[in-house]
Scaffold this active site. Structure first.
Site, PDB file in Angstrom:
ATOM      1  N   ASP A  53       0.892  -0.960  -0.111  1.00  0.00           N
ATOM      2  CA  ASP A  53      -0.018  -0.001   0.088  1.00  0.00           C
ATOM      3  C   ASP A  53       1.051   1.502  -0.214  1.00  0.00           C
ATOM      4  O   ASP A  53       1.904   0.982   0.170  1.00  0.00           O
ATOM      5  CB  ASP A  53      -0.727   0.407   0.901  1.00  0.00           C
ATOM      6  CG  ASP A  53      -1.293   1.357   1.122  1.00  0.00           C
ATOM      7  OD1 ASP A  53      -2.036   1.834   0.474  1.00  0.00           O
ATOM      8  OD2 ASP A  53      -2.263   1.806   2.669  1.00  0.00           O
ATOM      9  N   GLU A  80       2.651   4.874  -4.216  1.00  0.00           N
ATOM     10  CA  GLU A  80       2.709   6.119  -4.904  1.00  0.00           C
ATOM     11  C   GLU A  80       3.819   6.452  -5.648  1.00  0.00           C
ATOM     12  O   GLU A  80       3.994   6.944  -6.106  1.00  0.00           O
ATOM     13  CB  GLU A  80       1.241   6.927  -4.597  1.00  0.00           C
ATOM     14  CG  GLU A  80       0.129   6.550  -5.711  1.00  0.00           C
ATOM     15  CD  GLU A  80      -0.811   5.597  -3.812  1.00  0.00           C
ATOM     16  OE1 GLU A  80      -1.136   4.424  -4.318  1.00  0.00           O
ATOM     17  OE2 GLU A  80      -0.083   5.618  -2.585  1.00  0.00           O
ATOM     18  N   ASP A  84      -9.482   3.391  -1.075  1.00  0.00           N
ATOM     19  CA  ASP A  84      -9.915   3.690  -0.482  1.00  0.00           C
ATOM     20  C   ASP A  84     -11.524   4.212  -0.173  1.00  0.00           C
ATOM     21  O   ASP A  84     -11.119   5.857  -0.962  1.00  0.00           O
ATOM     22  CB  ASP A  84      -8.902   4.859   0.378  1.00  0.00           C
ATOM     23  CG  ASP A  84      -7.527   3.826   1.220  1.00  0.00           C
ATOM     24  OD1 ASP A  84      -7.986   3.081   1.522  1.00  0.00           O
ATOM     25  OD2 ASP A  84      -7.116   4.794   1.376  1.00  0.00           O
TER      26      ASP A  84
END
Length: 868
Positions: free
Chosen positions: A428, A431, A568
């Site tokens: 997770d 980015e 999310d």
């Protein structure tokens, strides 16, 4: 995954999801740029080369115009052409081929379905389909701009084009064609808003031409931030505006939509095959407070008689959210007992690992510092952002020692004898996400950096420094031009933050990776590079076992390593619906088949009806997981009896169809045929299908049409001009019309129809685990086409080995009277086919079969005993 926004922030994200049309480029001046002239044009048997020279005074709008370029055309296969426009000295950054390997191949231009023509003055190129002279892509009428920090290229399009792709996004599947901007820049996108850049970047689009009923694809292999504008102003067009890189195009001829997908799989690399158990039902939550609570959830599934294949744990297990640590309420002995109990019942366990390593005195950070694998400022100090553990360092995936470091951390922490013996991995925040507000000069004290759910930042000795751009040497090929402004480029992409600076809430873009690559150019690769490294680390600890790795940030090629969850999302009816089109773009267009949304929603509070409905829809996601945020009511399916009933029915049907969809996944891993697809890909000649993104094909044969309106128990859906069969009544339904189903209860499965001409192999019964499921016999569900014929396939293997020693690839063929099985039969499934059901218009016929799966056979149905 952990939420990075408060509820107020979530609402603001949703409110801001409509992005105004705008451009940071002074359009008039760009249109006055001189473009280029072509010279020294050389045609060979399999390609074209040319020199390009700036055709007039430089514009220098967002950097310096490059005076000398190269143009290259390579006919690689009969259906794929590679076209590149790059700088003469090859200093401009290009995506490294060790990140996204380039497909090879060479054919003569005569054999290609496509032709690339060149206009010399002003330079333009056009891609034409030879068979009907259809212009697929042309830059004529709009000069190319190629500057140090800005590239522009425009292609004209027919009116009202049918365009798909250009993700990651949650916009309509068929892209808008008026005043539309698709920004590609990976960011932490809480609430997955529309009209926004999200976690992944996939600069590929599919286009369908109604007049010819042909489809083609265009992939731009460029990892720089970009805006792709689609508009109808003085003619319909699609325009690329990038912060750098080169124009590295792959043109895919199709001509069918599935052909385009298969051709793109050669560019993106074939999707990785996932373990059989990965298709089971998964449960997670951010907010499980202890190992005992996790064990209690597992026990509650058993008490409720709801199958649970895999239990997950979010960052709750960590000590102050530091990766590769266990907190006080998750001691190693209790975690090992939890995992041992799961394994004893043939269940599985997955934990989260974020990329950012807490920059404090603990073993994982210290080892990383010793190995020098973290991103650093130019003065040698470690760059720190703020993530869940507070000040944190980011691994440099370009570093030659990072794979070894990551392998070692996995070997220690996930050690089967002493650590937590996970079966899969969740990655997770890659980015990479950074809570710190740019410029983040003081990550250890900046209060605006901290999410509201974290503890206060620990006191640490500052190790920060202002960055200075490393001067790249002239000899550094394809790594980036020196002298660029890597923090504040003149052209501003529409990065969806109040302050659109590209370093906002992520790693600084002026950081230089080992080897000389700038984060400015490679930001969009960070998640995929972490994915590749993590998948390799999982293989390192369990050689020859297919690793199930689920990631958030992706780039072209990510599906060859990992799967993806859709981020999310929000517990809201609109996002339940949006999940369908969000899902389809990854599976159908981007070659990332193992994908699904958080069932019942992650942020916010779900409702009983929404959770029940989403649980039945999620049964048709490739990746099927319930997950929600801390601080909100728990939403495991056993919390409401209606949702529990929905889960039992949904998982039972999913498991009975598991080998059917596993076969489809295998097919995508072999040739790129999408395991899920929108209606238009199956029926491209039917214009009614082109904009439908609330129905989809699950596998090659099963059309799913979920209820999509809040609190409704009826749904109207479209069946194309074909014969279909209701999966539950097995009765025929004629298509080419809208059909309404009433009384679809919240715990009922969505309408599902089998396409005529199909044979679906299904297990006779479901089971509590996929291990037990593999002990169930099969039945064949035959849905004849209008000629009374049908076909289907079944792939069998051991479900987990990377290299299979024995497999079976079986085809079932029904000619209206006889049913035969043919193919290869090496894998011993230790089960057989007990019965055959033939769907029909007036009656459904079921026969006893009792055949094996170990050799070919043929049976005349009228000679079989009835099983009714």
């Amino acid at each position: 995954m952990p939420a990075t926004a408060t509820i107020l922030q979530t609402c603001l994200l949703l409110w801001a999801s409509i992005t105004p049309w705008g451009s940071s480029t002074p359009l008039k001046k760009v249109n006055e740029c001189p473009g280029y002239k072509a010279s020294n044009v050389q045609h060979t048997n399999n390609g074209t080369t040319a020199d390009l020279t700036l055709a007039g005074p430089a514009c220098d709008i967002h950097g310096k115009d490059l005076k000398d370029l190269k143009f290259l055309v390579e006919y690689q296969t009969e259906s794929r052409v590679h076209v590149v426009i790059y700088d003469k000295d090859e200093q401009v950054y290009q995506v490294p081929d060790f990140v996204v390997p380039r497909p090879g191949g060479s054919v003569s231009a005569e054999k290609s379905q496509l032709e690339v023509s060149l206009k010399e003055d002003p330079f333009a190129f056009t891609v034409i389909r030879k068979s009907n002279k259809e212009v697929l892509f042309t830059t004529e009428g709009s000069d190319i701009v190629f500057e140090t920090q800005y590239l522009r290229l425009r292609t004209s399009l027919p009116d009202n084009p049918a365009l798909y792709g250009l993700g990651e996004h949650t916009d309509p599947l068929k892209l808008p064609t008026q005043n539309y901007n698709r920004t590609l820049w990976a960011k932490d996108a809480g609430a997955v808003p529309q009209n926004s850049n999200l976690y992944g970047t996939h600069p590929v689009y599919y286009e369908h031409r109604a007049e010819s009923n042909n489809a083609h694809g265009v992939a731009l292999l460029n990892s720089n931030g970009m805006d792709i504008k689609i508009n109808n102003q003085d003619g319909q067009y699609l325009e690329y505006n990038t912060l750098g890189g080169v124009f590295d195009f792959y043109f895919l001829a199709g001509p069918s939509p599935f052909d385009v997908a298969r051709e793109y799989s050669e560019v993106s690399q074939k999707a990785v095959m996932m373990p059989y158990w990965g298709l089971g039902f998964h449960q997670c939550r951010f907010g499980y407070a202890s190992a005992e609570e996790v064990a209690e959830v597992v026990a509650n599934f058993s008490k409720a008689n709801i199958p649970l294949e895999t239990m997950w744990t979010d960052i709750d297990y960590m000590d102050e959210y530091k990766v590769f640590t266990l907190g006080k309420k998750f001691p190693v002995d209790k975690m090992r007992n939890l995992v041992s109990d799961l394994h004893a019942k043939n269940q599985h366990y997955i934990m989260m690992v974020d990329p950012a390593v807490g920059a404090s005195n603990y073993s994982s950070f210290n080892r990383g510092e010793d190995e020098d694998i973290f991103l650093k400022f130019n003065n040698g100090t470690i760059y720190r952002g703020v993530v869940w553990p507070g000040p944190a360092a980011f691994p440099d995936w370009f570093h030659e020692k990072t794979q070894g470091y990551w392998d070692n951390e996995f070997s220690i922490f996930f050690n089967p004898e002493k650590g937590v013996d996970i079966d899969g991995l969740w990655i997770d925040m890659n980015e990479p996400s950074n809570f710190c507000i740019f410029p983040c000069d003081h990550p250890e004290t900046d209060p605006t950096s901290w999410p509201t759910t974290t503890t206060a930042p620990p006191t640490q000795t500052p190790i920060f420094a202002k960055s200075q751009q490393k001067i790249l040497q002239d000899g550094d090929k394809k790594k980036g031009l020196p002298g660029r402004n890597l923090l504040e480029p003149s052209y501003q992409i529409d990065n969806d933050y109040p302050d659109p600076v590209i370093s906002q809430k992520t790693a600084r873009t002026d950081l230089i990776h080992q080897g000389g690559w700038a984060e400015y150019d490679t930001h969009n690769l960070y998640g995929t590079m972490m994915s590749k490294t993590s998948a390799s680390s999982m293989l390192h600890r369990r050689p020859n076992k297919r690793p199930l790795v689920i990631t958030r940030s992706t780039f072209m090629g990510a599906g060859s390593y990992v799967g993806h969850w859709l981020g999310d999302n929000v517990s809201d009816w609109s996002q339940y619906v949006i999940s369908i089109r969000h899902l389809l773009q990854f599976v159908s267009f981007f070659q990332v088949p193992m994908v699904g949304a958080d069932v019942c929603g992650f942020l916010g509070t779900t409702t009983e009806h929404l959770c029940a409905r989403w649980t039945t829809l999620g049964a048709f996601y490739p990746f099927y997981r319930n997950h929600n945020v801390a601080g909100r009511p728990s939403q495991e399916p056993y919390r409401w009896e209606s949702v529990a009933n929905a889960a039992r029915k949904a998982i039972d049907l999913r498991y009975r169809l598991l080998d059917y969809i596993y076969t489809a996944m295998h097919q995508q891993s072999v040739d790129g045929t999408p395991m899920l697809a929108p209606l238009w890909m199956h029926y491209p000649a039917d214009p009614e299908t082109h904009g439908i993104d609330k129905q989809f094909f699950y596998g090659p044969s099963l059309l799913i049409s979920p209820v999509t309106e809040k609190e409704k128990t009826s749904v109207t859906f479209y069946l194309p001009d074909d014969i279909f069969y209701d999966l539950f009544t097995l009765k025929a339904v004629d298509g080419k019309r809208n059909i309404t189903y009433d009384n679809v209860g919240f715990a009922d499965m969505p309408p599902a129809h089998v396409k005529g001409g199909s044979i679906i192999p299904a297990r006779i019964n479901g089971a509590n685990t996929t291990t037990a499921l593999r002990e169930q016999d099969f039945e064949l569900l035959i849905a004849p086409n209008k000629d009374g014929k049908a076909r289907g396939t079944l792939y069998l293997d051991d479900g987990e080995s990377v290299e299979q020693t024995k497999t079976s690839e079986i085809e079932f063929v029904f000619d209206g009277e006889k049913l035969r099985m043919e193919g290869t039969f090496e894998y011993d499934a230790k089960v057989g086919i007990l019965s055959v059901t033939v769907m029909g218009t007036d009656e459904v016929k079921k026969y006893k079969l009792n055949e094996g799966l170990d050799q070919a056979w043929e049976r005349r149905l009228k000679e079989l005993q009835s099983a009714q």
